[in-house]
Design a protein around this motif. Sequence first.
Motif, PDB file in Angstrom:
ATOM      1  N   THR A  30       0.998  -0.796  -0.252  1.00  0.00           N
ATOM      2  CA  THR A  30      -0.185  -0.065   0.201  1.00  0.00           C
ATOM      3  C   THR A  30       1.130   1.400  -0.224  1.00  0.00           C
ATOM      4  O   THR A  30       0.507   2.188  -0.864  1.00  0.00           O
ATOM      5  CB  THR A  30      -0.688  -0.132   1.305  1.00  0.00           C
ATOM      6  OG1 THR A  30      -1.578  -1.374   1.352  1.00  0.00           O
ATOM      7  CG2 THR A  30      -1.607   1.494   0.967  1.00  0.00           C
ATOM      8  N   THR A  31       1.896   0.987   0.537  1.00  0.00           N
ATOM      9  CA  THR A  31       2.880   2.453  -0.113  1.00  0.00           C
ATOM     10  C   THR A  31       3.820   2.346  -0.333  1.00  0.00           C
ATOM     11  O   THR A  31       3.709   3.266  -0.946  1.00  0.00           O
ATOM     12  CB  THR A  31       3.927   1.839   2.260  1.00  0.00           C
ATOM     13  OG1 THR A  31       2.701   2.014   3.489  1.00  0.00           O
ATOM     14  CG2 THR A  31       5.268   3.349   2.018  1.00  0.00           C
ATOM     15  N   ILE A  32       4.247   1.258  -0.846  1.00  0.00           N
ATOM     16  CA  ILE A  32       5.055   1.447  -2.098  1.00  0.00           C
ATOM     17  C   ILE A  32       4.091   2.124  -3.428  1.00  0.00           C
ATOM     18  O   ILE A  32       3.967   3.363  -3.996  1.00  0.00           O
ATOM     19  CB  ILE A  32       5.050   0.271  -3.029  1.00  0.00           C
ATOM     20  CG1 ILE A  32       6.386   0.216  -1.515  1.00  0.00           C
ATOM     21  CG2 ILE A  32       5.318   0.302  -3.779  1.00  0.00           C
ATOM     22  CD1 ILE A  32       6.867  -1.840  -1.667  1.00  0.00           C
ATOM     23  N   SER A  33       2.555   1.701  -3.032  1.00  0.00           N
ATOM     24  CA  SER A  33       1.557   1.840  -4.332  1.00  0.00           C
ATOM     25  C   SER A  33       1.550   3.821  -4.015  1.00  0.00           C
ATOM     26  O   SER A  33       1.192   4.740  -5.038  1.00  0.00           O
ATOM     27  CB  SER A  33       0.251   0.580  -3.976  1.00  0.00           C
ATOM     28  OG  SER A  33      -0.724   1.756  -4.997  1.00  0.00           O
ATOM     29  N   PHE A  39       4.700  10.167  -6.525  1.00  0.00           N
ATOM     30  CA  PHE A  39       5.774  10.341  -7.972  1.00  0.00           C
ATOM     31  C   PHE A  39       5.227  10.712  -9.528  1.00  0.00           C
ATOM     32  O   PHE A  39       5.638  11.168 -10.174  1.00  0.00           O
ATOM     33  CB  PHE A  39       6.707   9.640  -7.826  1.00  0.00           C
ATOM     34  CG  PHE A  39       7.843   9.222  -6.634  1.00  0.00           C
ATOM     35  CD1 PHE A  39       8.266  11.139  -6.342  1.00  0.00           C
ATOM     36  CD2 PHE A  39       8.239   8.459  -5.698  1.00  0.00           C
ATOM     37  CE1 PHE A  39       9.568  10.995  -5.711  1.00  0.00           C
ATOM     38  CE2 PHE A  39       8.832   9.093  -4.911  1.00  0.00           C
ATOM     39  CZ  PHE A  39       9.518  10.383  -4.182  1.00  0.00           C
ATOM     40  N   LYS A  40       3.714   9.761  -9.531  1.00  0.00           N
ATOM     41  CA  LYS A  40       3.421  10.600 -11.004  1.00  0.00           C
ATOM     42  C   LYS A  40       2.870  11.217 -10.724  1.00  0.00           C
ATOM     43  O   LYS A  40       3.178  12.160 -11.584  1.00  0.00           O
ATOM     44  CB  LYS A  40       2.639   8.677 -10.907  1.00  0.00           C
ATOM     45  CG  LYS A  40       3.149   7.827 -11.442  1.00  0.00           C
ATOM     46  CD  LYS A  40       1.888   6.319 -11.747  1.00  0.00           C
ATOM     47  CE  LYS A  40       2.266   4.976 -11.408  1.00  0.00           C
ATOM     48  NZ  LYS A  40       1.035   4.608 -12.025  1.00  0.00           N
ATOM     49  N   ILE A  41       2.128  11.816 -10.221  1.00  0.00           N
ATOM     50  CA  ILE A  41       1.324  13.468 -10.165  1.00  0.00           C
ATOM     51  C   ILE A  41       2.515  13.657  -9.750  1.00  0.00           C
ATOM     52  O   ILE A  41       2.673  15.254 -11.041  1.00  0.00           O
ATOM     53  CB  ILE A  41       1.072  13.192  -8.552  1.00  0.00           C
ATOM     54  CG1 ILE A  41       0.228  12.714  -8.673  1.00  0.00           C
ATOM     55  CG2 ILE A  41       0.248  15.059  -8.412  1.00  0.00           C
ATOM     56  CD1 ILE A  41      -1.235  12.518  -7.411  1.00  0.00           C
ATOM     57  N   LEU A  42       4.182  14.360  -9.416  1.00  0.00           N
ATOM     58  CA  LEU A  42       5.136  15.560  -9.059  1.00  0.00           C
ATOM     59  C   LEU A  42       5.910  15.010 -10.938  1.00  0.00           C
ATOM     60  O   LEU A  42       6.748  15.544 -10.885  1.00  0.00           O
ATOM     61  CB  LEU A  42       5.943  15.109  -8.326  1.00  0.00           C
ATOM     62  CG  LEU A  42       5.950  15.432  -6.442  1.00  0.00           C
ATOM     63  CD1 LEU A  42       6.506  14.409  -5.396  1.00  0.00           C
ATOM     64  CD2 LEU A  42       5.289  16.502  -6.523  1.00  0.00           C
ATOM     65  N   GLY A  43       5.379  14.292 -11.839  1.00  0.00           N
ATOM     66  CA  GLY A  43       6.045  13.778 -12.947  1.00  0.00           C
ATOM     67  C   GLY A  43       5.134  14.734 -13.863  1.00  0.00           C
ATOM     68  O   GLY A  43       6.406  14.868 -15.254  1.00  0.00           O
ATOM     69  N   ASP A  44       5.013  15.625 -13.619  1.00  0.00           N
ATOM     70  CA  ASP A  44       3.944  16.299 -14.532  1.00  0.00           C
ATOM     71  C   ASP A  44       4.628  17.786 -14.459  1.00  0.00           C
ATOM     72  O   ASP A  44       4.700  18.143 -13.795  1.00  0.00           O
ATOM     73  CB  ASP A  44       2.469  16.888 -14.568  1.00  0.00           C
ATOM     74  CG  ASP A  44       1.775  17.660 -15.807  1.00  0.00           C
ATOM     75  OD1 ASP A  44       1.171  16.878 -16.436  1.00  0.00           O
ATOM     76  OD2 ASP A  44       1.710  18.547 -15.471  1.00  0.00           O
TER      77      ASP A  44
END
Length: 120
Positions: A30-33, A39-44
């Motif tokens: 859960t923590t990994i997810s 990080f996906k959100i921060l990747g924009d």
Amino acid sequence: MVDDNIELCDENETHQQEIDNVLNHKLDDTTISELTDLFKILGDPTRIKILYSLSLDELCVCDIAEILNMSQSAISHQLRTLRAARLVKFRKAGKSVFYSLNDEHILTLLRQGLEHVGHN
């Protein structure tokens, strides 16, 4: 320039103490997810620009749209994503809605990211 060669061990020997240490501090799925999603959100790039702008001052959607030279609709869409991820919060003042970073952790993430990319 980054060296493309990966250095490998000359011996196939494991180090049980180090392995046990890592296994004893293993992250749950859960923590990994959740971290992956963050990080996906921060990747924009647009979201990074918004977060950086908000690290400097509290801003309304109109302000952010002007700063980034984008439509209010596009900014609003990105702010929804950032709010859902608990990265930004808002407050209403009359007819205006002002956004700011949700907490000090977000500022720390930005600062450390900037330090990392600026490090030679």
